[in-house]
Design an enzyme around this catalytic site. Structure first.
Site, PDB file in Angstrom:
ATOM      1  N   HIS A 234     -14.134  79.183 -66.855  1.00 55.28           N
ATOM      2  CA  HIS A 234     -14.482  77.890 -67.215  1.00 55.28           C
ATOM      3  C   HIS A 234     -13.891  77.379 -68.658  1.00 55.28           C
ATOM      4  O   HIS A 234     -14.487  78.246 -69.755  1.00 55.28           O
ATOM      5  CB  HIS A 234     -16.120  77.497 -67.139  1.00 55.28           C
ATOM      6  N   VAL A 396     -17.680  62.833 -55.810  1.00 53.67           N
ATOM      7  CA  VAL A 396     -18.177  63.933 -55.371  1.00 53.67           C
ATOM      8  C   VAL A 396     -17.132  65.122 -55.180  1.00 53.67           C
ATOM      9  O   VAL A 396     -17.529  66.260 -56.033  1.00 53.67           O
ATOM     10  CB  VAL A 396     -19.107  63.699 -54.214  1.00 53.67           C
TER      11      VAL A 396
END
Length: 436
Positions: A234, A396
């Site tokens: 990440h 989303v």
């Protein structure tokens, strides 16, 4: 009689490969191990506002404030032809090129086309993040070896309010799922959010109407490889500023970091990932690494599990205690180290080794459980994700891009003591100190 593929797997399994993994390995041997994969390893040496929630960053912000979008692919995306293929994980992907030469530290203005010190910092940051979005994507596509490309989804919040570029990859040969997203947005913080921000930034001047103009940009990525020996990763770097009525900057800060989440703990991978980040930190400020590593260890922690999401990295927020150009150059150098710090660990997953390794069946099973933990962190702990999902009209799909394609849970699963799985479990229960 063995089939050709079975015979090939048998031969690869018997091959002898180097794998530096013991704590007793010297710094020189570890760097040499990874330098063969990265080329020359030379280096010249809280509440927040509702619009910037620590690890969520500007990309989540932008995802939440999405209003319209335009898909810029030449054709409408279709289901991937790679989705149902079971690749032989003992076969080395011919396109996995991890031989990346480290860029000299402190040379961001020479490395990134179009950067100019006279530009406003927000413009410099946009140029930097757009450059590394393209460079990282190109490196990941090259490593995947399928010729498959990231889908491009460009979106806008409306006239004069900014937008972003969502880039998503799925069902490749090396990378199962990932995204590298950029956003640059402008707007006004509502009075309640402005007051919360002022609690952490005393220099803020809130207009009489209570609304505070702001600007935010960020680059965020999450990558989940297919191989059970390859770690997920990440990264998020961002810049935020409040603005005066005439558009000039009022208060500003940088935030971000990057962290590694192995399925199976490999000390040399963890060490090398941290070593490159420490080199960057030490070059710019010797106090950065211990401070930012501790911050990452504390943030990327699943309290209800009593374990970290992975083996950490660096994380920081509200960084504005120095000249903005100095911090900007630090962020640029950290971004330059992403591919060199990550791809060698992915490549090594396919290389033969004399170290113990799990069977493919056991490896995929454990990978599913570890990814379940990753999903738990993102959904139950990460404040940026929670904010995004509770914001009306949020994007989303962009917010949940960080989740792995496949993950699993088993009731009260406990790895066998002393197993490779148990070794990983123990490694993430307590932060590891690599340089004491």
């Amino acid at each position: 009689m063995l089939s050709v593929s079975a015979l090939r797997r048998r031969i690869v399994g018997l091959a002898v490969g180097r794998n530096v993994s013991s704590r007793g390995s010297t710094l020189t041997s570890i760097i040499r191990e990874h330098s063969t994969l990265t080329g020359s390893a030379k280096s010249t040496t809280s509440s927040k506002s509702a619009l910037i929630l620590l690890a969520g960053g500007a990309v989540t912000i932008a995802s939440c404030l999405y209003t319209t979008k335009q898909v810029l692919n030449e054709s409408t995306p279709v289901p991937s032809p790679y989705g149902d293929i079971e690749y032989d994980l003992t076969e080395f992907p011919t396109g996995l090129n991890a031989e990346l030469i480290l860029k000299p530290l402190g040379t961001v203005y020479e490395q990134v086309p179009g950067l100019d010190r006279t530009l406003p910092m927000r413009e410099q940051m946009e140029i930097l993040l757009r450059f590394y979005q393209d460079e990282i994507i190109a490196g990941l596509e090259r490593a995947d070896s399928t010729g498959k490309k990231f889908i491009r989804d460009e979106w806008s919040r409306g006239e004069g309010m900014g937008g972003g570029i969502t880039r998503v990859f799925q069902d490749g040969r090396v990378f199962e799922k990932g995204g590298v997203n950029f956003s640059s947005i402008r707007g006004e913080l509502p009075p309640a959010a402005a007051q919360k921000m002022k609690a952490n930034h005393k220099d803020l001047v809130i207009p009489e109407n209570g609304k505070l103009p702001f600007y935010a940009c960020g680059l965020s990525l999450v990558i989940h490889p297919r191989h059970y020996l390859a770690p997920s990763v990440h990264l998020n770097y961002r810049y935020f500023e409040t603005r005066n009525a005439d558009g000039t900057p009022q208060s500003w800060w940088f935030g971000g970091g990057q962290d590694l989440s192995p399925m199976y703990y490999d000390e040399s991978d963890a060490y090398y990932f941290h070593k490159l980040l420490k080199d960057v930190c030490d070059y710019h400020d010797p106090g950065y690494y211990p401070r930012f590593k501790k911050w990452a260890d504390e943030y990327f922690y699943i309290k209800f599990r009593g374990e970290a999401r992975g083996i950490g990295g660096i994380f920081f927020d509200d960084l504005n205690n120095d000249d903005p150009e100095k911090i900007f150059k630090f962020v640029g150098d950290a971004l330059s180290r992403f591919l060199p710090s990550y791809l060698p660990a992915v490549k090594k997953a396919y290389l033969p080794s004399t170290e113990p390794r799990p069977t493919a069946e056991a490896g995929k099973h454990w990978q599913g459980l570890r990814r379940g933990r990753y999903a738990e962190f993102n959904l139950a702990v990460d404040r940026g994700t929670q904010f995004g999902l509770n914001t009306p009209g949020s994007r989303v799909e962009s917010i949940l891009m960080t989740l792995p394609k496949h993950c699993s849970w088993e009731y009260n699963y406990q790895p066998v003591p002393g197993s490779l799985e148990d070794k990983t479990q123990q490694a993430i229960k307590k932060p590891t100190s690599f340089f004491e």
